[in-house]
Write a protein that holds these residues in place. Structure first.
Motif, short mmCIF file in Angstrom:
data_model
loop_
_atom_site.label_atom_id
_atom_site.label_comp_id
_atom_site.label_asym_id
_atom_site.label_seq_id
_atom_site.Cartn_x
_atom_site.Cartn_y
_atom_site.Cartn_z
N GLY A 165 0.82 -1.13 0.00
CA GLY A 165 -0.05 -0.09 -0.07
C GLY A 165 0.79 1.34 -0.06
N TYR A 166 2.16 1.40 -0.23
CA TYR A 166 2.97 2.36 -0.14
C TYR A 166 3.12 3.02 -1.57
CZ TYR A 166 4.63 0.62 4.50
OH TYR A 166 4.67 0.17 5.83
N GLU A 167 3.23 4.43 -1.52
CA GLU A 167 3.76 4.96 -2.75
C GLU A 167 5.06 4.67 -2.97
OE1 GLU A 167 2.27 6.60 -5.30
OE2 GLU A 167 0.17 7.20 -4.77
N VAL A 168 5.59 4.47 -4.25
CA VAL A 168 7.21 4.49 -4.27
C VAL A 168 7.73 5.72 -5.06
CG1 VAL A 168 9.14 2.97 -5.12
CG2 VAL A 168 7.20 2.12 -3.81
N VAL A 169 8.75 6.39 -4.50
CA VAL A 169 9.41 7.14 -5.44
C VAL A 169 10.79 6.62 -5.73
CG1 VAL A 169 10.48 9.58 -5.42
CG2 VAL A 169 8.20 9.17 -4.82
N LEU A 170 11.23 6.55 -6.90
CA LEU A 170 12.62 5.76 -7.47
C LEU A 170 13.49 6.96 -7.89
CD1 LEU A 170 14.26 3.31 -7.41
CD2 LEU A 170 13.52 3.16 -9.84
N PRO A 171 14.32 7.45 -7.33
CA PRO A 171 15.57 8.46 -7.83
C PRO A 171 16.29 7.35 -8.51
CG PRO A 171 15.56 8.49 -5.50
CD PRO A 171 14.64 7.18 -5.80
N THR A 172 16.06 7.66 -10.06
CA THR A 172 16.64 6.54 -10.75
C THR A 172 18.39 6.47 -11.03
OG1 THR A 172 16.34 8.06 -12.88
CG2 THR A 172 14.63 6.48 -12.61
N ASP A 173 18.99 7.72 -10.72
CA ASP A 173 20.28 7.73 -10.19
C ASP A 173 20.74 7.39 -8.95
OD1 ASP A 173 19.23 9.84 -9.34
OD2 ASP A 173 21.25 11.15 -9.85
N GLY A 174 19.82 6.87 -7.96
CA GLY A 174 20.32 6.34 -6.73
C GLY A 174 20.03 4.83 -6.57
N ALA A 175 20.15 4.19 -7.83
CA ALA A 175 20.10 2.62 -7.58
C ALA A 175 20.84 2.21 -9.02
CB ALA A 175 18.87 2.12 -7.67
N VAL A 176 21.43 1.22 -8.90
CA VAL A 176 22.32 0.76 -10.09
C VAL A 176 21.59 -0.76 -10.52
CG1 VAL A 176 24.27 2.07 -9.86
CG2 VAL A 176 24.11 -0.33 -8.64
N ALA A 177 22.07 -1.07 -11.78
CA ALA A 177 21.92 -2.33 -12.40
C ALA A 177 23.13 -3.15 -12.86
CB ALA A 177 20.80 -2.20 -13.56
N ILE A 178 22.91 -4.41 -12.74
CA ILE A 178 24.48 -5.06 -13.36
C ILE A 178 24.01 -5.89 -14.37
CG2 ILE A 178 25.99 -6.72 -12.46
CD1 ILE A 178 24.24 -4.87 -9.98
N PRO A 179 24.68 -5.77 -15.74
CA PRO A 179 25.47 -4.56 -15.82
C PRO A 179 24.45 -3.25 -16.10
CG PRO A 179 25.00 -5.83 -17.93
CD PRO A 179 24.40 -6.52 -16.82
N SER A 180 25.25 -2.21 -16.31
CA SER A 180 24.62 -0.75 -16.14
C SER A 180 23.52 -0.58 -17.26
CB SER A 180 25.81 0.49 -16.38
OG SER A 180 26.35 0.24 -17.35
N GLU A 181 23.78 -1.54 -18.64
CA GLU A 181 23.20 -1.39 -19.66
C GLU A 181 21.56 -1.89 -19.51
OE1 GLU A 181 26.20 -4.14 -20.87
OE2 GLU A 181 26.09 -2.46 -19.88
N ALA A 182 21.45 -3.04 -18.25
CA ALA A 182 20.19 -3.50 -17.98
C ALA A 182 19.17 -2.26 -17.39
CB ALA A 182 20.32 -4.56 -17.04
N ALA A 183 19.80 -1.45 -16.81
CA ALA A 183 19.04 -0.29 -16.12
C ALA A 183 17.92 0.14 -17.13
CB ALA A 183 19.86 0.78 -15.50
N ALA A 184 18.17 0.68 -18.32
CA ALA A 184 17.29 1.46 -19.14
C ALA A 184 15.94 0.60 -19.29
CB ALA A 184 18.00 1.85 -20.28
N PRO A 185 16.21 -0.69 -19.74
CA PRO A 185 14.97 -1.42 -19.95
C PRO A 185 14.24 -1.83 -18.81
CG PRO A 185 16.96 -2.50 -20.67
CD PRO A 185 17.43 -1.43 -20.38
N LEU A 186 14.86 -2.09 -17.57
CA LEU A 186 14.08 -2.36 -16.49
C LEU A 186 13.34 -1.02 -16.11
CD1 LEU A 186 16.98 -4.08 -14.36
CD2 LEU A 186 14.69 -5.14 -14.97
N LEU A 187 13.78 0.09 -16.18
CA LEU A 187 12.97 1.32 -15.71
C LEU A 187 11.99 1.57 -16.71
CD1 LEU A 187 16.23 3.42 -15.09
CD2 LEU A 187 14.48 2.62 -13.19
N ARG A 188 12.12 1.45 -17.95
CA ARG A 188 11.21 1.58 -18.93
C ARG A 188 10.13 0.61 -18.96
NH1 ARG A 188 14.10 1.70 -22.96
NH2 ARG A 188 14.03 -0.66 -23.54
N ASN A 189 10.23 -0.60 -18.97
CA ASN A 189 9.33 -1.58 -18.85
C ASN A 189 8.50 -2.26 -17.63
OD1 ASN A 189 9.76 -1.86 -21.92
ND2 ASN A 189 11.65 -3.16 -21.53
N THR A 190 9.17 -1.82 -16.50
CA THR A 190 8.81 -2.50 -15.35
C THR A 190 8.69 -1.42 -14.16
OG1 THR A 190 10.02 -4.71 -15.55
CG2 THR A 190 9.40 -4.10 -13.40
#
Length: 213
Positions: A165-190
């Motif tokens: 039941g919480y709202e979530v705010v995600l500072p997108t530069d406050g987290a990382v993906a491994i490898p870094s190129e995985a971040a964009a599709p995760l952010l966009r699609n999920t």
């Protein structure tokens, strides 16, 4: 459809908590055992960003909670029921409870106003822990999620927060993906379906504006 709340409304200090995910010495810091994670953290300057975020949170009266993974030496409480968990269990001394590796990284300057929620099993911070009880006890309705990694841990944090039941705010530069190129599709699609996006600087600026009246 209900109108989306503004960032200022979402991260009102009275109802907001910053929850850091596995920002521990043995995960992202000087004692890191998975070098691909450490490399992405260093490359993104993540520690410095989260240090600034947590310090401003404290200054603004926002609760800071560090969600940590820890294990006992016997690991009897920690099933190895996934490839990631089996790999972690194979690392000698990995995040042993009360060890230096299990500590929150000093760069985040954890102090006696910060809270720590520890888990001994699984890959996300709410199930079987006190995190939800901590947040509910403080009247929290918004979680600012950050840390590692967008692939698994932060994703679990965000999904479980929404489920509870919480709202979530995600500072997108406050987290990382491994490898870094995985971040964009995760952010966009999920993540775009689950959280309100911002940046560390925008969150900090909003709290400063609120504090200034």
């Amino acid at each position: 459809m209900n109108p989306s709340p503004t960032l200022r409304e979402l991260i009102d200090p009275a109802v907001t908590a910053v929850v850091t995910m596995e920002c521990q010495r043995g995960v992202i810091g000087d004692l890191a055992t998975i070098q691909s994670v450490r490399s992405e953290v260093v490359g993104a300057d993540l520690e410095a960003k989260l240090t600034a975020l947590t310090q401003e949170a404290r200054d603004a009266g926002v609760l800071v909670v560090h969600a940590c993974a820890v294990f006992t030496k016997s690991r009897v409480e920690s099933p190895t029921n996934a490839p990631l968990l089996r790999y972690a269990a194979s690392i000698p001394g990995q995040l042993i409870q009360r060890s230096a590796a299990a500590e929150v990284v000093p760069s985040l300057n954890p102090n006696n106003t910060d809270l720590v929620s520890s888990r001994f099993h699984g890959v996300s911070p709410f199930s079987g822990t006190d995190l939800d009880a901590i947040l509910k006890a403080h009247g929290i309705t918004t979680v600012v999620a950050c840390g590692v990694s967008l692939n698994v841990g932060v994703l679990g944090l965000v999904i479980e927060a929404v489920n509870l039941g919480y709202e979530v705010v995600l500072p997108t530069d406050g987290a990382v993906a491994i490898p870094s190129e995985a971040a964009a599709p995760l952010l966009r699609n999920t993540y775009s379906q689950l959280a309100t996006f911002s940046s560390v600087a925008e969150v900090i600026s909003t709290w400063k504006d609120i504090s200034a009246g």
